[in-house]
Design an enzyme around this catalytic site. Structure first.
Site, PDB file in Angstrom:
ATOM      1  N   TYR A  57      34.704  57.592  31.466  1.00 43.32           N
ATOM      2  CA  TYR A  57      35.780  57.578  32.461  1.00 43.32           C
ATOM      3  C   TYR A  57      35.926  58.928  33.170  1.00 43.32           C
ATOM      4  O   TYR A  57      36.281  58.954  34.354  1.00 43.32           O
ATOM      5  CB  TYR A  57      37.099  57.107  31.820  1.00 43.32           C
ATOM      6  CG  TYR A  57      37.040  55.621  31.547  1.00 43.32           C
ATOM      7  CD1 TYR A  57      37.154  54.699  32.585  1.00 43.32           C
ATOM      8  CD2 TYR A  57      36.778  55.137  30.273  1.00 43.32           C
ATOM      9  CE1 TYR A  57      37.042  53.336  32.358  1.00 43.32           C
ATOM     10  CE2 TYR A  57      36.665  53.768  30.036  1.00 43.32           C
ATOM     11  CZ  TYR A  57      36.798  52.875  31.088  1.00 43.32           C
ATOM     12  OH  TYR A  57      36.670  51.524  30.877  1.00 43.32           O
ATOM     13  N   ASP A  95      39.285  52.289  40.888  1.00 44.97           N
ATOM     14  CA  ASP A  95      39.217  53.378  41.868  1.00 44.97           C
ATOM     15  C   ASP A  95      40.457  53.346  42.764  1.00 44.97           C
ATOM     16  O   ASP A  95      41.276  52.428  42.677  1.00 44.97           O
ATOM     17  CB  ASP A  95      37.901  53.304  42.687  1.00 44.97           C
ATOM     18  CG  ASP A  95      37.834  52.060  43.580  1.00 44.97           C
ATOM     19  OD1 ASP A  95      38.771  51.835  44.365  1.00 44.97           O
ATOM     20  OD2 ASP A  95      36.829  51.313  43.507  1.00 44.97           O
ATOM     21  N   HIS A 102      43.577  45.918  36.381  1.00 52.01           N
ATOM     22  CA  HIS A 102      42.812  46.501  35.272  1.00 52.01           C
ATOM     23  C   HIS A 102      43.073  47.998  35.110  1.00 52.01           C
ATOM     24  O   HIS A 102      42.283  48.687  34.459  1.00 52.01           O
ATOM     25  CB  HIS A 102      41.306  46.250  35.454  1.00 52.01           C
ATOM     26  CG  HIS A 102      40.917  44.807  35.243  1.00 52.01           C
ATOM     27  ND1 HIS A 102      39.707  44.290  35.647  1.00 52.01           N
ATOM     28  CD2 HIS A 102      41.593  43.772  34.672  1.00 52.01           C
ATOM     29  CE1 HIS A 102      39.655  42.999  35.332  1.00 52.01           C
ATOM     30  NE2 HIS A 102      40.789  42.661  34.747  1.00 52.01           N
ATOM     31  N   CYS A 130      49.749  57.656  26.640  1.00 55.61           N
ATOM     32  CA  CYS A 130      49.698  58.109  25.252  1.00 55.61           C
ATOM     33  C   CYS A 130      49.872  56.894  24.347  1.00 55.61           C
ATOM     34  O   CYS A 130      50.843  56.141  24.503  1.00 55.61           O
ATOM     35  CB  CYS A 130      50.818  59.131  25.015  1.00 55.61           C
ATOM     36  SG  CYS A 130      50.962  59.620  23.284  1.00 55.61           S
TER      37      CYS A 130
HETATM   38  C1  BJW Z   1      28.980  43.055  46.676  1.00 52.58           C
HETATM   39  C2  BJW Z   1      28.331  44.139  47.194  1.00 52.58           C
HETATM   40  C3  BJW Z   1      28.578  44.426  48.542  1.00 52.58           C
HETATM   41  C4  BJW Z   1      27.737  43.977  45.132  1.00 52.58           C
HETATM   42  N1  BJW Z   1      29.399  43.649  49.248  1.00 52.58           N
HETATM   43  N2  BJW Z   1      29.797  42.296  47.390  1.00 52.58           N
HETATM   44  C5  BJW Z   1      35.481  33.653  26.626  1.00 52.58           C
HETATM   45  C6  BJW Z   1      35.835  32.842  27.688  1.00 52.58           C
HETATM   46  C7  BJW Z   1      36.818  33.220  28.601  1.00 52.58           C
HETATM   47  C8  BJW Z   1      37.449  34.444  28.484  1.00 52.58           C
HETATM   48  C9  BJW Z   1      37.100  35.254  27.426  1.00 52.58           C
HETATM   49  C10 BJW Z   1      36.136  34.863  26.514  1.00 52.58           C
HETATM   50  N3  BJW Z   1      36.010  35.864  25.601  1.00 52.58           N
HETATM   51  C11 BJW Z   1      36.860  36.867  25.928  1.00 52.58           C
HETATM   52  C12 BJW Z   1      37.527  36.500  27.045  1.00 52.58           C
HETATM   53  C13 BJW Z   1      38.541  37.302  27.792  1.00 52.58           C
HETATM   54  C14 BJW Z   1      37.917  38.502  28.456  1.00 52.58           C
HETATM   55  C15 BJW Z   1      36.752  38.046  29.331  1.00 52.58           C
HETATM   56  O1  BJW Z   1      36.927  37.571  30.436  1.00 52.58           O
HETATM   57  N4  BJW Z   1      35.525  38.230  28.851  1.00 52.58           N
HETATM   58  C16 BJW Z   1      34.357  37.784  29.612  1.00 52.58           C
HETATM   59  C17 BJW Z   1      33.230  38.766  29.357  1.00 52.58           C
HETATM   60  C18 BJW Z   1      34.042  36.356  29.210  1.00 52.58           C
HETATM   61  N5  BJW Z   1      38.942  39.079  29.288  1.00 52.58           N
HETATM   62  C19 BJW Z   1      39.805  39.969  28.804  1.00 52.58           C
HETATM   63  O2  BJW Z   1      39.713  40.393  27.655  1.00 52.58           O
HETATM   64  C20 BJW Z   1      40.935  40.397  29.698  1.00 52.58           C
HETATM   65  N6  BJW Z   1      42.165  40.229  29.037  1.00 52.58           N
HETATM   66  C21 BJW Z   1      42.601  39.013  28.667  1.00 52.58           C
HETATM   67  O3  BJW Z   1      41.965  38.003  28.861  1.00 52.58           O
HETATM   68  O4  BJW Z   1      43.843  39.034  28.088  1.00 52.58           O
HETATM   69  C22 BJW Z   1      44.384  37.787  27.606  1.00 52.58           C
HETATM   70  C23 BJW Z   1      45.090  36.981  28.651  1.00 52.58           C
HETATM   71  C24 BJW Z   1      45.488  35.708  28.331  1.00 52.58           C
HETATM   72  C25 BJW Z   1      46.138  34.929  29.280  1.00 52.58           C
HETATM   73  C26 BJW Z   1      46.414  35.418  30.529  1.00 52.58           C
HETATM   74  C27 BJW Z   1      46.041  36.675  30.829  1.00 52.58           C
HETATM   75  C28 BJW Z   1      45.370  37.454  29.895  1.00 52.58           C
HETATM   76  C29 BJW Z   1      40.795  41.863  30.060  1.00 52.58           C
HETATM   77  C30 BJW Z   1      39.633  42.112  30.947  1.00 52.58           C
HETATM   78  C31 BJW Z   1      39.463  43.609  31.197  1.00 52.58           C
HETATM   79  C32 BJW Z   1      38.251  43.874  32.061  1.00 52.58           C
HETATM   80  N7  BJW Z   1      37.991  45.242  32.090  1.00 52.58           N
HETATM   81  C33 BJW Z   1      36.861  45.731  32.868  1.00 52.58           C
HETATM   82  C34 BJW Z   1      36.562  47.201  32.479  1.00 52.58           C
HETATM   83  C35 BJW Z   1      37.701  48.095  32.633  1.00 52.58           C
HETATM   84  C36 BJW Z   1      37.780  48.719  33.980  1.00 52.58           C
HETATM   85  C37 BJW Z   1      36.730  49.779  34.202  1.00 52.58           C
HETATM   86  O5  BJW Z   1      36.191  50.387  33.273  1.00 52.58           O
HETATM   87  O6  BJW Z   1      36.459  50.013  35.378  1.00 52.58           O
HETATM   88  O7  BJW Z   1      37.096  45.579  34.259  1.00 52.58           O
HETATM   89  S1  BJW Z   1      35.353  44.800  32.605  1.00 52.58           S
HETATM   90  C38 BJW Z   1      34.747  44.979  34.229  1.00 52.58           C
HETATM   91  O8  BJW Z   1      34.585  43.646  34.783  1.00 52.58           O
HETATM   92  C39 BJW Z   1      35.875  45.660  35.022  1.00 52.58           C
HETATM   93  C40 BJW Z   1      35.921  44.815  36.263  1.00 52.58           C
HETATM   94  O9  BJW Z   1      37.209  44.949  36.850  1.00 52.58           O
HETATM   95  C41 BJW Z   1      35.601  43.443  35.767  1.00 52.58           C
HETATM   96  C42 BJW Z   1      35.085  42.524  36.823  1.00 52.58           C
HETATM   97  O10 BJW Z   1      33.883  42.984  37.347  1.00 52.58           O
HETATM   98  P1  BJW Z   1      33.574  42.793  38.900  1.00 52.58           P
HETATM   99  O11 BJW Z   1      34.537  43.600  39.674  1.00 52.58           O
HETATM  100  O12 BJW Z   1      33.483  41.363  39.213  1.00 52.58           O
HETATM  101  O13 BJW Z   1      32.168  43.522  39.038  1.00 52.58           O
HETATM  102  P2  BJW Z   1      30.698  42.923  38.758  1.00 52.58           P
HETATM  103  O14 BJW Z   1      29.805  44.082  38.589  1.00 52.58           O
HETATM  104  O15 BJW Z   1      30.715  41.925  37.674  1.00 52.58           O
HETATM  105  O16 BJW Z   1      30.301  42.130  40.065  1.00 52.58           O
HETATM  106  C43 BJW Z   1      30.059  42.829  41.270  1.00 52.58           C
HETATM  107  C44 BJW Z   1      30.051  41.820  42.403  1.00 52.58           C
HETATM  108  O17 BJW Z   1      29.951  42.557  43.608  1.00 52.58           O
HETATM  109  C45 BJW Z   1      28.877  40.845  42.376  1.00 52.58           C
HETATM  110  O18 BJW Z   1      29.370  39.525  42.571  1.00 52.58           O
HETATM  111  C46 BJW Z   1      28.015  41.267  43.577  1.00 52.58           C
HETATM  112  O19 BJW Z   1      27.439  40.143  44.256  1.00 52.58           O
HETATM  113  C47 BJW Z   1      29.036  41.909  44.469  1.00 52.58           C
HETATM  114  N8  BJW Z   1      28.531  42.937  45.382  1.00 52.58           N
HETATM  115  N9  BJW Z   1      27.484  44.681  46.257  1.00 52.58           N
HETATM  116  C48 BJW Z   1      29.954  42.564  48.664  1.00 52.58           C
HETATM  117  N10 BJW Z   1      27.926  45.461  49.203  1.00 52.58           N
END
Ligand code: BJW
Length: 232
Positions: free
Chosen positions: A58, A95, A110, A118
């Protein structure tokens, strides 16, 4: 500015909107960072096991914020905000490019790289520099409990009540630059569909939720986002 549309809008953004500003997406490099899976550095368990590694991950990304600027897609969303009856921007990104582009009604579901909290007293504060395991909380004075204000896997994303309320009341849901692989954000399109909203995917390539969207425009965010919002 005069509102030109009665439409109530919710926009969800992911890492893809910041890619052309120079920030890596999560699935770039096969989801690896220094040979660690992102899931290995973005969990509370990883932080307990190896806080130095997680702080380094981070700290580097926080420092990188100083080298990047908002792009045309961030700007297009900031400009669109005042044109609709309501406009909520929900970002999964940690960001600060949306706020630097001028977006105001914004939820960082997120967390934010520029904040810390803390684990002992839960006090939140700004963090612009480097965090480490010896840092002291200015609120309670304890050492070693400061962590980035980031929602890790297994933790509850922020402001879910406000997000759900907006989704269930929106006319248009637009998902931009997200793979649709992380819940609960990945499920927003289904909620918006059930609310009777128009649902649109703007992405470089189809995400995991492709089939749930009523329409899609594929291409770089700096092209498809300004084009899409120019139609209103
Ligand atoms: C472009 C481009 C260009 C590229 N132009 N586009 C099994 C089934 C279902 C759920 C779960 C499960 N097991 C566990 C879970 C829950 C879990 C989860 O979803 N896990 C999955 C892996 C399955 N989720 C959680 O634990 C969340 N909490 C939760 O569920 O709490 C319980 C709850 C219950 C009920 C209601 C609500 C909540 C917490 C999730 C926390 C995610 N954290 C992260 C990291 C922290 C942040 C950080 O370090 O920055 O967040 S993970 C990471 O993924 C980050 C992102 O925000 C997140 C999403 O990623 P994103 O943004 O989609 O990026 P990419 O890289 O995946 O995709 C990039 C995209 O850009 C692509 O589509 C490209 O095509 C596109 N692209 N260039 C336009 N120029």
């Amino acid at each position: 500015m005069k509102k030109i549309s009665k439409t109530k809008v919710v926009v969800l953004t992911g890492a893809g909107i910041s890619a052309e500003s120079g920030l890596s997406t999560f699935r770039d490099n096969n989801g690896l960072w220094e040979n660690h899976r992102v899931e290995e550095v973005a969990t509370p368990e990883a932080f307990d096991r190896n806080p130095e590694l997680v702080h380094r991950f981070y700290n580097i990304r926080r420092a990188n914020l100083q080298t990047v600027e908002p792009n045309l897609a961030h700007v297009a969303l900031a400009e669109a905000e005042s044109q609709f009856a309501s406009f909520l921007l929900v970002t999964q990104n940690v960001d600060d490019l949306h706020e630097r582009a001028g977006s105001e009604n914004l939820i960082h579901m997120h967390g934010e790289l520029k904040k810390k909290f803390c684990v002992h007293c839960h006090h939140k504060s700004e963090e612009l520099g480097m965090l480490d395991v010896n840092a002291q909380c200015h609120n309670c004075g304890r050492v070693g409990g400061l962590r980035p204000d980031i929602v890790w896997f297994g933790e509850m994303p922020y402001q879910m009540d406000a997000i759900m309320a907006a989704l269930l009341d929106c006319d248009l849901f637009v998902s931009i630059g997200t793979s649709g692989s992380v819940y609960p954000a990945a499920g927003f399109v289904e909620l918006a569909n059930r609310a009777g909203a128009e649902t649109v995917e703007l992405n470089l390539e189809p995400g995991d939720q492709q089939s749930a969207f009523q329409s899609a425009h594929y291409g770089p965010a700096t092209k498809v986002v300004p084009e899409f919002f120019s139609r209103f």
